[in-house]
Design a protein around this motif. Structure first.
Motif, PDB file in Angstrom:
ATOM      1  N   LEU A  16       0.460  -3.644   4.830  1.00 48.18           N
ATOM      2  CA  LEU A  16       1.623  -3.414   3.939  1.00 48.18           C
ATOM      3  C   LEU A  16       1.391  -3.422   2.558  1.00 48.18           C
ATOM      4  CD1 LEU A  16       4.455  -6.120   5.579  1.00 48.18           C
ATOM      5  CD2 LEU A  16       4.175  -3.516   5.576  1.00 48.18           C
ATOM      6  N   HIS A  17       0.237  -2.526   2.237  1.00 47.17           N
ATOM      7  CA  HIS A  17      -0.414  -2.299   0.733  1.00 47.17           C
ATOM      8  C   HIS A  17      -1.138  -1.084   0.875  1.00 47.17           C
ATOM      9  CE1 HIS A  17      -2.679  -2.736  -2.694  1.00 47.17           C
ATOM     10  NE2 HIS A  17      -1.928  -3.607  -3.279  1.00 47.17           N
ATOM     11  N   SER A  33      -1.529   8.546   1.401  1.00 45.25           N
ATOM     12  CA  SER A  33      -0.125   8.594   1.275  1.00 45.25           C
ATOM     13  C   SER A  33       0.520  10.064   1.966  1.00 45.25           C
ATOM     14  CB  SER A  33       0.359   8.705  -0.244  1.00 45.25           C
ATOM     15  OG  SER A  33       0.075   7.427  -0.611  1.00 45.25           O
ATOM     16  N   PHE A  48       8.495   3.855   6.632  1.00 46.24           N
ATOM     17  CA  PHE A  48       8.296   2.591   5.672  1.00 46.24           C
ATOM     18  C   PHE A  48       9.363   2.929   4.667  1.00 46.24           C
ATOM     19  CE2 PHE A  48       4.116   3.305   7.258  1.00 46.24           C
ATOM     20  CZ  PHE A  48       3.464   2.105   7.799  1.00 46.24           C
ATOM     21  N   ARG A  50       9.554   2.008   0.824  1.00 41.33           N
ATOM     22  CA  ARG A  50       8.438   1.325  -0.247  1.00 41.33           C
ATOM     23  C   ARG A  50       9.025   1.628  -1.719  1.00 41.33           C
ATOM     24  NH1 ARG A  50       7.177   5.761   3.649  1.00 41.33           N
ATOM     25  NH2 ARG A  50       5.990   7.474   2.721  1.00 41.33           N
ATOM     26  N   GLN A  54       6.972  -3.325  -3.078  1.00 41.82           N
ATOM     27  CA  GLN A  54       6.711  -3.861  -1.963  1.00 41.82           C
ATOM     28  C   GLN A  54       6.648  -2.589  -0.879  1.00 41.82           C
ATOM     29  OE1 GLN A  54       9.511  -6.579  -0.118  1.00 41.82           O
ATOM     30  NE2 GLN A  54      11.290  -5.185  -0.713  1.00 41.82           N
ATOM     31  N   VAL A  55       6.050  -2.734   0.403  1.00 41.20           N
ATOM     32  CA  VAL A  55       6.178  -1.787   1.309  1.00 41.20           C
ATOM     33  C   VAL A  55       6.527  -2.635   2.563  1.00 41.20           C
ATOM     34  CG1 VAL A  55       4.841  -0.065   2.810  1.00 41.20           C
ATOM     35  CG2 VAL A  55       4.336  -0.647   0.431  1.00 41.20           C
TER      36      VAL A  55
END
Length: 309
Positions: A16-17, A33, A48, A50, A54-55
């Motif tokens: 999640l990053h 990406s 996701f 985003r 945060q994601v």
């Protein structure tokens, strides 16, 4: 759907990053990406949510994650299985053999092979000599242990794995049983039990020719299809037969094996296969020349134009 896109997806779903996920799959963050965007475009859903802070996985992303992990595990397993097969570490090896190969050649080879290559299944089949040769030619088996000589076959590769002297199997209690050795010429008036010419013409003719060279015509009382059958008839008192020296290990009660004089008869066995050996056959062949029987003849790995056990 590309596997690299799924790997990037799983990395991002677990981290999640974007920065950490990119490092994990060894790509630059912009490339990661693009892969995620390409996957979302292919699936027609957002995976996701985003923003700068945060994601978060979407409902569609959560649904895909478990399947993506399973697909990647299956793909990795398929790659490893293919690599193992390429190394000869997995798969099935079909081996044909004539019965005398079990006297002292095959047992230590099979034991060593199972220890070194536990992922390989062995399919073993006992055959007549001609049947074993034909089984290799038709690819019914990958490799076979056969008697030499055999009729020349251009596409067949051969390497000697066993060569040993001939002995004489005689009935216990007969006039020859207590002898330290028997001269071949002494068999002029003795009933001989031979492998039938219809089964193995080269071996049959070899024995007959050796008798002729010793000054007599072989008096053949019975013809059989296998060496152990001949030994059984010897135990019944129906004659004598020629056996490889390793046959002493399996001689049944009522049979004595005596050395022969006046002849240089040797019995030779070879491994036979077609073309360039695949990894499974190469691994097996390596053991055939590395693992020595306790009673060896000349060094394995040479081809000799003489008959076999």
């Amino acid at each position: 759907m590309e596997l690299r896109h799924l790997r990037s997806f799983v990395a991002l779903a677990e981290e999640l990053h974007f920065g950490r996920a990119a490092q994990r799959v060894f790509v630059a963050q912009p490339a990661l990406s693009k892969q995620i965007s390409a996957l979302e475009k292919e699936l027609g859903v957002l995976l996701f949510e985003r923003d700068k802070r945060q994601v978060v996985l979407t409902t569609a992303g959560v649904a895909l994650l478990e399947d993506a992990r399973r697909l990647l595990t299956q793909a990795d397993g398929a790659v490893e299985r293919a690599r193992s097969a390429g190394r000869g570490s997995t798969g099935m090896l079909r081996v044909g053999f004539i019965a005398p190969a079990l006297y002292d050649l095959l047992p230590p080879v099979l034991r060593a092979f199972r220890v070194r290559h536990p992922g390989v299944r062995l399919a073993l089949e006992e055959m007549h000599n001609i049947e074993a040769v034909n089984a290799v030619r038709s690819r019914r088996v990958h490799i076979a242990f056969v008697r030499l000589p055999i009729e020349p076959v251009s596409e067949l590769s051969l390497v000697t794995v066993r060569s040993e002297p001939v002995m004489l199997a005689v009935p216990e209690g007969s006039r020859l049983a207590d002898r330290e050795a028997v001269h071949l010429a002494e068999l002029a008036d003795t009933d001989l039990i031979l492998i039938a010419r219809s089964q193995e013409p080269e071996l049959h003719d070899y024995y007959v020719a050796q008798c002729a060279a010793a000054g007599f015509s072989a008096r053949i009382s019975h013809e059989v299809d296998r060496t152990h059958v001949a030994i059984g008839l010897v135990a019944s008192g129906l004659g004598v037969c020629f056996v490889p020296r390793s046959g002493r290990r399996v001689a049944q009660p009522g049979v004595v094996c005596v050395p022969l004089l006046g002849t240089r008869m040797r019995l030779t066995m070879a491994a036979a296969w077609l073309g360039d050996p695949d990894p499974l056959v190469r691994n097996f062949l390596a053991l055939c020349t590395d693992v020595r029987p306790q009673d060896p003849g000349p060094r394995a790995g040479t081809v000799e134009p003489i008959a076999s056990a």
